[in-house]
Design a protein around this motif. Structure first.
Motif, PDB file in Angstrom:
ATOM      1  N   PHE A 169       0.801  -1.220   0.000  1.00 35.61           N
ATOM      2  CA  PHE A 169       0.000   0.000   0.000  1.00 35.61           C
ATOM      3  C   PHE A 169       0.838   1.277   0.000  1.00 35.61           C
ATOM      4  CE2 PHE A 169      -2.739  -3.293   1.822  1.00 35.61           C
ATOM      5  CZ  PHE A 169      -3.762  -3.245   0.878  1.00 35.61           C
ATOM      6  N   ASN A 170       2.146   1.154   0.086  1.00 34.27           N
ATOM      7  CA  ASN A 170       3.016   2.332   0.024  1.00 34.27           C
ATOM      8  C   ASN A 170       4.336   1.943  -0.634  1.00 34.27           C
ATOM      9  OD1 ASN A 170       4.294   4.757   0.352  1.00 34.27           O
ATOM     10  ND2 ASN A 170       4.541   4.584   2.563  1.00 34.27           N
ATOM     11  N   ALA A 171       4.336   1.891  -1.954  1.00 33.54           N
ATOM     12  CA  ALA A 171       5.528   1.448  -2.684  1.00 33.54           C
ATOM     13  C   ALA A 171       6.714   2.379  -2.461  1.00 33.54           C
ATOM     14  CB  ALA A 171       5.227   1.347  -4.175  1.00 33.54           C
ATOM     15  N   GLU A 172       6.448   3.652  -2.142  1.00 33.33           N
ATOM     16  CA  GLU A 172       7.554   4.595  -1.941  1.00 33.33           C
ATOM     17  C   GLU A 172       8.376   4.268  -0.700  1.00 33.33           C
ATOM     18  OE1 GLU A 172       6.474   8.652  -2.292  1.00 33.33           O
ATOM     19  OE2 GLU A 172       5.644   8.396  -4.299  1.00 33.33           O
ATOM     20  N   ALA A 173       7.857   3.406   0.163  1.00 29.98           N
ATOM     21  CA  ALA A 173       8.662   2.958   1.299  1.00 29.98           C
ATOM     22  C   ALA A 173       9.889   2.206   0.810  1.00 29.98           C
ATOM     23  CB  ALA A 173       7.832   2.074   2.216  1.00 29.98           C
ATOM     24  N   ALA A 203      17.316  -5.259  -0.054  1.00 29.98           N
ATOM     25  CA  ALA A 203      16.594  -5.573   1.185  1.00 29.98           C
ATOM     26  C   ALA A 203      15.171  -6.042   0.878  1.00 29.98           C
ATOM     27  CB  ALA A 203      16.558  -4.348   2.096  1.00 29.98           C
ATOM     28  N   ILE A 204      14.542  -5.426  -0.121  1.00 28.88           N
ATOM     29  CA  ILE A 204      13.185  -5.837  -0.487  1.00 28.88           C
ATOM     30  C   ILE A 204      13.187  -7.272  -0.993  1.00 28.88           C
ATOM     31  CG2 ILE A 204      11.319  -5.438  -2.153  1.00 28.88           C
ATOM     32  CD1 ILE A 204      11.941  -2.437  -1.863  1.00 28.88           C
ATOM     33  N   LEU A 205      14.172  -7.649  -1.801  1.00 31.76           N
ATOM     34  CA  LEU A 205      14.250  -9.026  -2.284  1.00 31.76           C
ATOM     35  C   LEU A 205      14.480 -10.009  -1.140  1.00 31.76           C
ATOM     36  CD1 LEU A 205      16.217  -8.559  -5.617  1.00 31.76           C
ATOM     37  CD2 LEU A 205      13.791  -9.092  -5.322  1.00 31.76           C
ATOM     38  N   ALA A 206      15.283  -9.608  -0.144  1.00 33.91           N
ATOM     39  CA  ALA A 206      15.497 -10.472   1.020  1.00 33.91           C
ATOM     40  C   ALA A 206      14.198 -10.632   1.821  1.00 33.91           C
ATOM     41  CB  ALA A 206      16.599  -9.893   1.910  1.00 33.91           C
ATOM     42  N   LEU A 241      14.886   1.928  -8.469  1.00 38.20           N
ATOM     43  CA  LEU A 241      14.451   0.565  -8.739  1.00 38.20           C
ATOM     44  C   LEU A 241      13.670  -0.033  -7.568  1.00 38.20           C
ATOM     45  CD1 LEU A 241      14.616  -1.778 -10.756  1.00 38.20           C
ATOM     46  CD2 LEU A 241      16.755  -2.471  -9.649  1.00 38.20           C
ATOM     47  N   ALA A 242      13.958   0.425  -6.367  1.00 36.56           N
ATOM     48  CA  ALA A 242      13.385  -0.184  -5.164  1.00 36.56           C
ATOM     49  C   ALA A 242      11.857  -0.154  -5.126  1.00 36.56           C
ATOM     50  CB  ALA A 242      13.974   0.472  -3.917  1.00 36.56           C
ATOM     51  N   PRO A 243      11.181   0.975  -5.386  1.00 37.30           N
ATOM     52  CA  PRO A 243       9.713   0.938  -5.341  1.00 37.30           C
ATOM     53  C   PRO A 243       9.113  -0.030  -6.371  1.00 37.30           C
ATOM     54  CG  PRO A 243      10.482   3.194  -5.270  1.00 37.30           C
ATOM     55  CD  PRO A 243      11.674   2.340  -5.574  1.00 37.30           C
ATOM     56  N   MET A 244       9.729  -0.128  -7.542  1.00 42.44           N
ATOM     57  CA  MET A 244       9.209  -1.059  -8.556  1.00 42.44           C
ATOM     58  C   MET A 244       9.389  -2.505  -8.115  1.00 42.44           C
ATOM     59  SD  MET A 244      10.228   0.743 -12.150  1.00 42.44           S
ATOM     60  CE  MET A 244      11.904   1.146 -11.719  1.00 42.44           C
ATOM     61  N   VAL A 245      10.534  -2.818  -7.513  1.00 45.21           N
ATOM     62  CA  VAL A 245      10.752  -4.169  -7.005  1.00 45.21           C
ATOM     63  C   VAL A 245       9.772  -4.453  -5.870  1.00 45.21           C
ATOM     64  CG1 VAL A 245      12.404  -5.660  -5.808  1.00 45.21           C
ATOM     65  CG2 VAL A 245      13.163  -4.262  -7.716  1.00 45.21           C
ATOM     66  N   GLY A 246       9.538  -3.456  -5.014  1.00 46.94           N
ATOM     67  CA  GLY A 246       8.579  -3.609  -3.928  1.00 46.94           C
ATOM     68  C   GLY A 246       7.184  -3.920  -4.444  1.00 46.94           C
TER      69      GLY A 246
END
Length: 197
Positions: free
Chosen positions: A6-10, A18-21, A175-180
């Motif tokens: 609900f908050n991809a910008e996190a 870290a998101i992949l982990a 890239l992080a928000p898209m991966v999230g």
């Protein structure tokens, strides 16, 4: 999982690695729940999930793209070049050097290198690089670096410190928000009857 759903910008704070982990840990958790339900209650969780994903995919799509029917017509390359040469400044000997840049891909490294090289050439005032630049052809990461350069040239024309501004832009974890999104709401989307926006 819920935070990134609900908050991809996190994702900016966490970073893609870290998101992949976290996604791997979530996979172990959800997989353990599925195995437990199958063994304890003989519920065919895998079959139910596959059925839900196939069924809901017929109407549940949160990737719809708005199509613009009346897109403005682009000028032909020859016409664009003629217009550019008519307004481009000439050298003292009445010649007009023309620069066309090509840049290859390579992820964020290519973005940094493309931006750095273009800004370095731009800082060399006798070269008058930006006055002589007609086109940039790029792919993948270098397109991002080229877009940062072109955007700064348009939005901050003549402003000092553009290379530093470009470096700060490229240090963001874009890239992080898209991966999230990919490992949370896009994944959960397969198994739900309503879209997650």
């Amino acid at each position: 999982f819920l935070l990134l759903t609900f908050n991809a910008e996190a994702g900016f704070a966490l970073g893609a690695a870290a998101i992949l982990a976290i996604a791997a840990a979530n996979t172990v958790f959800f997989g353990s729940v599925a195995v437990f339900l199958r063994r304890a209650y003989h519920v065919p969780v895998e079959a139910l999930l596959i059925t839900a994903a196939v069924t809901f995919s017929f109407w549940n799509d949160n990737h719809a793209v708005d199509i613009v029917r009346s897109a403005p017509a682009r000028p032909m390359l020859a016409d664009a070049f003629a217009a550019w040469t008519a307004s481009a400044p000439r050298s003292e000997d009445d010649t007009m050097p023309i620069v066309i840049v090509t840049a290859e891909g390579g992820g964020i490294r290519a973005a940094h290198w493309t931006s750095a090289v273009l800004h370095t050439l731009d800082d060399d005032s006798p070269l008058r690089f930006s006055d002589r630049l007609f086109a940039i052809s790029s792919v993948s990461g270098s397109s991002f670096g080229a877009a940062v350069y072109a955007g700064l040239k348009t939005d901050r024309r003549g402003a000092p410190g553009q290379r530093d501004v470009a470096r700060r832009i490229l240090q963001r974890k874009f890239l992080a928000p898209m991966v999230g999104r990919l490992v949370t709401s896009d994944f959960a989307q397969w198994f739900l009857p309503v879209p997650i926006q």
